[in-house]
Design a protein around this motif. Structure first.
Motif, short mmCIF file in Angstrom:
data_model
loop_
_atom_site.label_atom_id
_atom_site.label_comp_id
_atom_site.label_asym_id
_atom_site.label_seq_id
_atom_site.Cartn_x
_atom_site.Cartn_y
_atom_site.Cartn_z
N ALA A 1 -2.58 7.67 3.29
CA ALA A 1 -2.03 9.10 2.97
C ALA A 1 -2.43 9.80 4.45
CB ALA A 1 -2.92 9.55 1.72
N VAL A 2 -3.61 9.60 5.06
CA VAL A 2 -4.06 10.36 6.19
C VAL A 2 -3.08 10.16 7.18
CG1 VAL A 2 -5.85 10.42 7.73
CG2 VAL A 2 -6.63 10.15 5.71
N ARG A 3 -2.68 8.87 7.42
CA ARG A 3 -1.34 8.76 8.41
C ARG A 3 -0.31 9.31 8.15
NH1 ARG A 3 -3.12 4.37 11.61
NH2 ARG A 3 -4.96 3.21 10.82
N VAL A 4 0.09 9.75 6.92
CA VAL A 4 1.34 10.23 6.44
C VAL A 4 1.00 12.03 6.71
CG1 VAL A 4 2.49 11.10 4.27
CG2 VAL A 4 2.06 8.73 4.68
N ILE A 5 -0.07 12.20 6.55
CA ILE A 5 -0.25 13.83 6.79
C ILE A 5 0.01 14.11 8.29
CG2 ILE A 5 -2.11 15.65 6.64
CD1 ILE A 5 -3.18 14.28 4.11
N ALA A 6 -0.48 13.25 9.07
CA ALA A 6 -0.58 13.52 10.71
C ALA A 6 0.74 13.25 11.08
CB ALA A 6 -1.48 12.14 11.27
N ALA A 7 1.49 12.45 10.26
CA ALA A 7 3.02 12.17 10.80
C ALA A 7 3.72 13.29 10.34
CB ALA A 7 3.54 11.13 10.14
N PRO B 1 10.47 5.54 8.22
CA PRO B 1 9.41 4.77 9.25
C PRO B 1 8.67 5.79 9.94
CG PRO B 1 11.54 4.26 9.87
CD PRO B 1 12.09 5.01 8.64
N GLN B 2 9.48 7.01 10.12
CA GLN B 2 8.55 8.10 11.09
C GLN B 2 7.30 8.80 10.29
OE1 GLN B 2 11.77 10.67 12.56
NE2 GLN B 2 11.66 9.59 14.73
N ILE B 3 7.41 8.66 9.01
CA ILE B 3 6.63 9.39 8.39
C ILE B 3 5.42 8.53 7.81
CG2 ILE B 3 5.92 10.93 6.47
CD1 ILE B 3 7.29 12.20 8.77
N MET B 4 6.12 7.30 7.11
CA MET B 4 5.28 6.06 6.08
C MET B 4 5.40 4.99 6.66
SD MET B 4 5.20 6.01 2.00
CE MET B 4 4.70 7.36 1.90
N ALA B 5 4.65 4.70 7.79
CA ALA B 5 5.03 3.05 8.68
C ALA B 5 4.46 2.11 7.61
CB ALA B 5 4.16 3.42 9.93
N THR B 6 5.18 1.20 7.61
CA THR B 6 5.06 0.19 6.50
C THR B 6 4.17 -1.08 7.18
OG1 THR B 6 6.11 -1.50 5.20
CG2 THR B 6 7.24 -0.94 7.48
N ASP C 1 -8.18 2.49 -3.59
CA ASP C 1 -7.97 3.90 -3.29
C ASP C 1 -8.11 4.24 -1.83
OD1 ASP C 1 -7.46 4.48 -5.77
OD2 ASP C 1 -9.56 5.16 -6.45
N ALA C 2 -9.30 3.32 -1.37
CA ALA C 2 -9.52 3.47 0.24
C ALA C 2 -8.13 3.13 0.85
CB ALA C 2 -10.76 2.65 0.53
N GLU C 3 -7.43 2.17 0.49
CA GLU C 3 -6.32 1.75 1.39
C GLU C 3 -5.13 2.82 1.21
OE1 GLU C 3 -5.52 -3.05 1.03
OE2 GLU C 3 -5.99 -1.90 -0.90
N GLN C 4 -5.30 3.51 0.00
CA GLN C 4 -4.05 4.43 0.00
C GLN C 4 -4.62 5.64 0.57
OE1 GLN C 4 -2.21 4.68 -4.15
NE2 GLN C 4 -3.63 3.06 -4.80
N VAL D 1 0.93 -1.33 -0.09
CA VAL D 1 0.01 0.11 -0.11
C VAL D 1 0.87 1.26 0.27
CG1 VAL D 1 -1.86 1.08 1.32
CG2 VAL D 1 -2.02 -1.33 1.13
N GLU D 2 1.78 1.31 1.00
CA GLU D 2 2.84 2.24 0.99
C GLU D 2 3.65 2.75 -0.43
OE1 GLU D 2 1.61 0.41 3.82
OE2 GLU D 2 3.61 -0.16 3.58
N THR D 3 4.03 1.68 -0.95
CA THR D 3 4.70 1.67 -2.33
C THR D 3 3.92 2.19 -3.25
OG1 THR D 3 6.16 -0.17 -1.49
CG2 THR D 3 6.26 0.54 -4.04
#
Length: 372
Positions: free
Chosen positions: A321-327, A253-258, A314-317, A221-223
């Motif tokens: 993306a929401v988690r990335v924005i928060a980080a 890993p601090q921004i885009m947790a895998t 798209d829902a997974e992405q 998903v992150e990729t």
């Protein structure tokens, strides 16, 4: 006069980052035991590999780029013991470039070390790493350029084991080419280092092992999310920008947790990777090369139970993306507080805030906090 010269030439994504981190952590104790890692720091081996490959971006890299390969050679020739030079970019060298590298040590016995993994698994991992460095194409369009180019660190020449063995084996006697099969995520990451030290004749040296995990891979998903972001990062074209800000910061890993979910390419790509992997296995089964470890680790895995990146919704992405924005918000707040504290410190001392100093500090923090 130098004894033996060991050139560790990759392959990429085969534990090279861990090995290099461990070796440089123990540069002093290895030197005391008679094994030299030439150069002032680890980066000199990267620059030396770009020098050998005639890479057009060498002069754009930070640091002294005048003659990094010759600098390593000069230091090595003056060393009375053995020498180890390591970087995964060496693997893609052409026959002419291999002759230059080996010919730099006319009085030494040159050996080549190749860490390797199953070609199918490696091809998947290489695409993921390419996306982490700004790549935009889908998995089944990787490598991005099909023709051979030694300066293309993402092309077939960089990770096709059969091709690497053929090029380096055209210059170096096959019995001096040591292949170390490995599988990522094994129970004992130090075992690969032990095998490498055995090859170079220093298995008995008491070395310190790195504690920080290196090179954490993104999940499916992150990729895919990052691959959609990359075309929007139009100003991140320099290797340093891509490595520091896309790979090290955004994909860190601090921004885009895998999620860690593994994936597969399509059937055609699987077939091509499998064929290339079987060619390498056939070469190694002849017994001409020195295989140090279990050759079965290079057999192709069954990936039929994995999803293809095109199946990511798209829902997974969106969720990722929401988690990335928060980080990112947390990081922006942290860096802003650091900047404000620096400003107060400078004002209290009667000095002006140095933007350059703050920027260097931010970049340094990114490199420190992210696995490399």
């Amino acid at each position: 006069m130098t004894g033996k010269v060991f050139l560790h030439i990759g392959l990429p994504k085969t534990g090279t980052t861990y090995l290099q981190k461990a070796l440089w952590l123990n540069k002093g104790v290895l030197g005391d035991a008679g094994l030299l890692l030439p150069g002032r720091h680890q980066r000199r081996h990267l620059l030396a590999s770009l020098d050998i490959l005639g890479h057009s971006t060498l002069s754009e890299r930070p640091g002294d780029t005048d003659s990094p390969w010759d600098d390593l050679v000069t230091e090595s020739r003056a060393w009375p013991g053995d020498v180890l030079i390591t970087h995964e970019f060496f693997g893609s060298a052409s026959r002419r470039q291999v002759r230059r590298a080996v010919g730099s040590f006319p009085d030494a016995e040159v050996h080549v070390i190749v860490t390797a993994r199953a070609m199918l698994d490696l091809g998947i991992s290489r695409w993921q790493e390419w996306v982490r460095n700004g790549g935009r194409k889908p998995i089944d369009d990787y490598p991005p350029r099909k023709r051979y180019d030694p300066a293309d660190e993402w092309g077939w020449a960089s990770f096709d084991l059969a091709d690497v063995l053929a090029r380096w084996g055209s210059v170096v006697p096959h019995e001096r080419i040591h292949v170390l099969p490995m599988t990522p995520g094994g129970p004992d990451p130090t075992e690969l280092l032990t095998r490498l030290l055995t090859v170079v004749g220093h298995a008995g040296v008491a070395v310190e092992m790195p504690q920080q995990k290196v090179n954490t891979s993104l999940g499916i998903v992150e990729t895919e999310l990052l691959r959609r972001i990359n075309p929007l990062l139009t100003g991140f074209t320099a290797p340093t920008d891509r490595g520091t800000w896309i790979r090290g910061f955004l994909a860190g890993p601090q921004i885009m947790a895998t999620s860690g979910e593994r994936f597969r390419p399509d059937a055609e790509t699987i077939e091509e990777l499998t064929t290339r992997g079987e060619q390498a296995l056939a070469m190694l089964r002849t017994g001409e090369y020195d295989v140090v470890g279990d050759l079965a680790l290079l057999e192709q895995p069954d990936v039929s139970d994995r999803r293809h990146p095109s199946e990511v919704s798209d829902a997974e992405q969106l969720d990722s993306a929401v988690r990335v924005i928060a980080a990112l918000m947390v990081q922006v707040r942290t860096l802003t507080r650091q900047r404000n504290a620096l400003r107060k410190e400078m004002e209290a001392s009667g000095s002006r805030v140095s933007v350059a100093r703050f920027a260097r500090g931010v970049a340094s923090k990114v490199r420190k906090d992210s696995p490399t």
